[in-house]
Design an enzyme around this catalytic site. Sequence first.
Site, short mmCIF file in Angstrom:
data_model
loop_
_atom_site.label_atom_id
_atom_site.label_comp_id
_atom_site.label_asym_id
_atom_site.label_seq_id
_atom_site.Cartn_x
_atom_site.Cartn_y
_atom_site.Cartn_z
CE LYS A 20 -34.60 36.12 6.00
NZ LYS A 20 -35.17 35.10 5.16
CG ASP A 59 -31.78 25.98 1.06
OD1 ASP A 59 -31.07 24.48 1.55
OD2 ASP A 59 -30.92 26.89 1.56
#
Length: 341
Positions: A37, A164
Amino acid sequence: MVSSQPKYDLIREVGRGSYGVVYEAVVRKTSARVAVKKIRCHAPENVELALREFWALSSIKSQHPNVIHLEECILQKDGMVQKMSHGSSSSLYLQLVETSLKGEIVFDPRSAYYLWFVMDFCDGGDMNEYLLSRKPNRKTNTSFMLQLSSALAFLHKNQIIHRDLKPDNILISQSRMDASDLEPTLKVADFGLSKVCSASGQNPEEPVNVNKCFLSTACGTDFYMAPEVWEGHYTAKADIFALGIIIWAMLERITFIDTETKKELLGSYVKQGAAIVPVGEALLENPKMELLIPVKKKSMNAQMKQLIKEMLAANPQDRPDAFELELRLVNIAFKDSSWDT
């Protein structure tokens, strides 16, 4: 990534979010597949999200099969790179920490700062893509529930509140599946909003109880947010609520269309006239509201129905903690095989 001898070869882009791009990559020495990432540190919000994810994943001292594993984090400034470690005294790292704390860039904005997270590569997409492209399967449902509850118990034991949890942030790894028809492995990912609860008070050595660690920043994704998160006073029990929404939606294949992306997503909700309202928002307005479970199926196992109702209780104290949840799901899965999902 490294100007002289790159350690990884980027193969292709596999995902793009608001604060980073994810690539499939291979380790040059071993040819092992990894996910990389890349996060551009050009705004304080990006830096804060990246550091939250880094702190959460680097705080875990052991691995769990259902939690994404951070192999390493590399900090790049222009052509210079260095491995980043939590608590480092590196000036580049400290500048990122200061940027996060102050909410403004404190390093030279003309320089290109990037963080590279090297993690497990998951080849099966996310939970939405995997489930919604297949017919409902009781064995898969059971496996996914057990894996998710195990992951959450592990995170809460490690003082991490995810904040989340949603099918978008649950990745699927099929690489270890074989002819014996094993279910794929889930991995909870995307820790950009997570919070590591630190010890305080009389005994800093005593483990922190995440269900007594109160947070005040309302964050998450509307359809999975607990009522108390909307108010800005909550604990790890908010993760239990989010998982309740996910499990209920998975068992009944309840979906909605995301207004921004137009994608079909798994998530349960409350209907108010023609509108669909997040369950947490509806419970905030009416804590005594009785949720209609099941909403689509004719019937549901009584234990499962009761557990989902408790996970979605308006009062967080009425919800099971992650450890009780894991035990109860194991009991439902293995002691009662008569329920149909």
